[in-house]
Write an enzyme that holds these catalytic residues in place. Structure first.
Site, short mmCIF file in Angstrom:
data_model
loop_
_atom_site.label_atom_id
_atom_site.label_comp_id
_atom_site.label_asym_id
_atom_site.label_seq_id
_atom_site.Cartn_x
_atom_site.Cartn_y
_atom_site.Cartn_z
N ASN A 17 43.59 44.93 34.31
CA ASN A 17 42.78 44.83 35.50
C ASN A 17 42.93 43.03 36.22
OD1 ASN A 17 39.92 43.06 36.23
ND2 ASN A 17 41.07 42.21 34.83
N TYR A 75 47.50 42.33 50.00
CA TYR A 75 46.41 42.85 49.25
C TYR A 75 46.43 43.73 49.60
CZ TYR A 75 42.26 42.55 45.89
OH TYR A 75 41.47 42.90 45.20
N LYS A 84 46.82 47.86 46.59
CA LYS A 84 46.14 47.90 46.08
C LYS A 84 45.93 49.73 46.93
CE LYS A 84 43.58 45.21 43.34
NZ LYS A 84 43.88 44.92 42.09
N1 LIG Z 1 35.66 41.11 42.60
C1 LIG Z 1 35.80 41.08 43.21
O1 LIG Z 1 35.17 41.51 44.62
C2 LIG Z 1 36.74 42.91 43.44
C3 LIG Z 1 36.81 43.85 44.20
C4 LIG Z 1 37.36 44.72 44.05
C5 LIG Z 1 38.60 44.19 43.00
N2 LIG Z 1 38.54 43.85 42.11
C6 LIG Z 1 39.39 43.33 41.35
O2 LIG Z 1 39.31 43.48 40.42
C7 LIG Z 1 40.19 42.42 39.11
C8 LIG Z 1 39.33 41.89 38.67
O3 LIG Z 1 38.63 40.20 39.40
P1 LIG Z 1 38.17 39.04 39.58
O4 LIG Z 1 36.72 39.41 40.31
O5 LIG Z 1 37.74 40.07 38.10
O6 LIG Z 1 38.81 38.18 39.15
P2 LIG Z 1 38.85 37.02 38.91
O7 LIG Z 1 37.34 36.36 38.69
O8 LIG Z 1 40.04 36.33 39.81
O9 LIG Z 1 39.49 36.89 37.03
C9 LIG Z 1 40.94 37.22 37.10
C10 LIG Z 1 42.10 37.45 35.75
O10 LIG Z 1 42.98 37.27 36.15
C11 LIG Z 1 43.57 36.01 35.00
N3 LIG Z 1 44.53 35.71 36.26
C12 LIG Z 1 45.01 35.23 37.30
N4 LIG Z 1 45.99 35.37 37.34
C13 LIG Z 1 46.67 35.05 36.83
C14 LIG Z 1 48.09 35.46 36.56
N5 LIG Z 1 48.85 35.07 36.95
N6 LIG Z 1 48.58 35.85 35.19
C15 LIG Z 1 47.30 36.20 34.70
N7 LIG Z 1 46.46 36.49 34.39
C16 LIG Z 1 46.04 36.34 35.28
C17 LIG Z 1 42.59 35.27 35.18
O11 LIG Z 1 42.37 34.12 34.08
P3 LIG Z 1 43.78 32.37 34.15
O12 LIG Z 1 43.56 31.90 35.32
O13 LIG Z 1 43.10 31.87 32.86
O14 LIG Z 1 44.76 33.58 34.42
C18 LIG Z 1 41.34 36.11 35.08
O15 LIG Z 1 41.03 36.13 33.63
C19 LIG Z 1 41.63 42.26 40.58
O16 LIG Z 1 42.43 43.13 40.01
C20 LIG Z 1 40.59 42.53 41.64
O17 LIG Z 1 41.90 42.81 42.18
C21 LIG Z 1 37.07 42.98 42.52
#
Ligand SMILES: NC(=O)c1ccc[n+]([C@@H]2O[C@H](COP(=O)([O-])OP(=O)(O)OC[C@H]3O[C@@H](n4cnc5c(N)ncnc54)[C@H](OP(=O)(O)O)[C@@H]3O)[C@@H](O)[C@H]2O)c1
Length: 340
Positions: free
Chosen positions: A148, A215, A219
């Site tokens: 994720n 990005y 993906k």
């Molecule tokens: N949100 C959207 O609209 C959306 C849409 C399409 C796809 N996605 C995909 O869904 C996934 C999750 O997105 P999200 O929106 O839930 O992101 P998020 O809210 O920013 O959460 C990211 C998570 O990853 C951890 N993280 C970030 N950088 C890291 C690093 N360098 N090493 C280890 N852990 C790290 C963060 O915790 P820490 O900061 O504590 O490390 C957090 O737990 C991603 O792959 C994203 O591309 C999201």
């Protein structure tokens, strides 16, 4: 009058008798039938047919490994898998957030939890060695891997102006970390002949996305790699699933209020875990699902009527991200004035 009607009918009979008209009518009907069949397949996949039960990937207390588990979508995967009785390995950077979540999961769902604080952007061999040791020594069967963790650009930015560090971090986290974690888990799954590898992709990669070019590319890499891996691992009894998603409320999307088009992580993950093995809106893409209903319909409509690589679609996407950049720069300017 009657003569005129007869003449008109005669003309139209001639028209339909023409072989050219019949060939075009047949092609048109064939095209329409395919679209109608595809639409009903979409409806069945999104709203009627259930996905594969998670019990196929291990009984209660089997382990699920989740990267980026302390916030947003990853945290919700951890919560919903723990609620189904899976023990969980939580990986992200911030130890305090991991400890809080581990306590919540143990107290609420009485599952075992292991944490590993590591920064995927650093790509340190010693972190991967620690993960390998954790999996070998403290964790039994890994039935589910949720790749994720992901990073996007801080704001939409022309490629030429993208900071080098941001570019490197996006590729290292989104691509290299996913490859390295998966390599640690796959041999055990192959030996047991079962497992689920679920990879979080994005509409940012499904549709080429100007101003988020790095990005978008990272993906798209995940999509391509995952479909290839699906084919490699299916004969070993392992399911690889790419999960396609438009916006979800989270720190990354910077959207706080949910809507019918932008679900909460809870709504999104419920759909994703409920549609394993289905395609949702991602028809015809091997091992891929767009599970959330509104995203699924959007994916299907774009792919069916325009094409995800279509210039008009990419142009609309570009204007949208140019607008987001303009607004983000204005906001940064306002915030800068306030703080000075
Ligand atoms: N949100 C959207 O609209 C959306 C849409 C399409 C796809 N996605 C995909 O869904 C996934 C999750 O997105 P999200 O929106 O839930 O992101 P998020 O809210 O920013 O959460 C990211 C998570 O990853 C951890 N993280 C970030 N950088 C890291 C690093 N360098 N090493 C280890 N852990 C790290 C963060 O915790 P820490 O900061 O504590 O490390 C957090 O737990 C991603 O792959 C994203 O591309 C999201």
């Amino acid at each position: 009058m009657e003569d005129k009607i007869a003449a008109a009918l005669g003309d139209s009979t001639d028209y339909w008798a023409s072989p050219t008209t019949q060939i075009f009518a047949f092609i048109g009907l064939f095209w329409l039938s395919i679209k109608i069949f595809s639409f009903w397949r979409l409806i069945a996949s999104l709203f009627i047919l259930p996905g594969t039960s998670l019990t196929k990937f291990g009984k209660k207390s089997t382990w699920a490994v989740i990267t980026g588990a302390s916030d947003g979508i990853g945290k919700e995967y951890a919560i919903q898998l723990a609620a189904k009785g899976f023990n969980v390995v939580l990986i992200s950077r911030t130890q305090s957030k991991l400890l809080d979540l581990a306590k919540e999961l143990k107290d609420k769902y009485h599952v075992e939890v292991r944490n590993l604080a590591m920064d995927f952007a650093a790509n340190r061999d010693k972190d991967y060695a620690a993960l390998k040791k954790l999996l070998q020594e403290e964790v039994g069967e890994v039935g589910i891997l949720i790749n994720n963790v992901g990073l996007s650009h801080s704001i939409p930015v022309p490629f030429a102006e993208t900071p080098e560090q941001e570019m490197k971090d996006i590729v290292t986290i989104n691509c290299l970390a996913t490859l390295r974690v998966t390599q640690l888990v796959v041999p055990g799954m192959v030996a047991r002949r079962r497992g689920l590898i679920l990879n979080m992709a994005s509409f940012g990669g499904l549709l080429p996305t100007p101003l988020l070019a790095t990005y978008s590319g990272s993906k798209a890499f995940l999509q391509q790699w995952s479909s290839a891996l699906f084919s490699e691992l299916a004969p070993h009894g392992i399911t690889v699933q790419v999960v396609q998603s438009y916006l979800v409320t989270s720190a990354m999307s910077k959207i706080r209020r949910a809507s019918w088009l932008v679900p909460t992580p809870r709504q999104f993950v419920k759909a994703a875990l409920g549609k394993i093995g289905r395609s949702g809106g991602a028809q015809g893409i091997l091992g891929t699902c767009t599970p959330y209903w509104a995203h699924g319909i959007m994916h299907w409509a774009i792919a069916s009527f325009a094409g995800t690589m279509n210039g008009v679609v990419i142009g609309i996407n570009k204007r949208m991200h140019e607008d987001i950049r303009r607004r983000a720069l204005k906001k940064a300017e306002r915030d800068g004035k306030k703080s000075s």
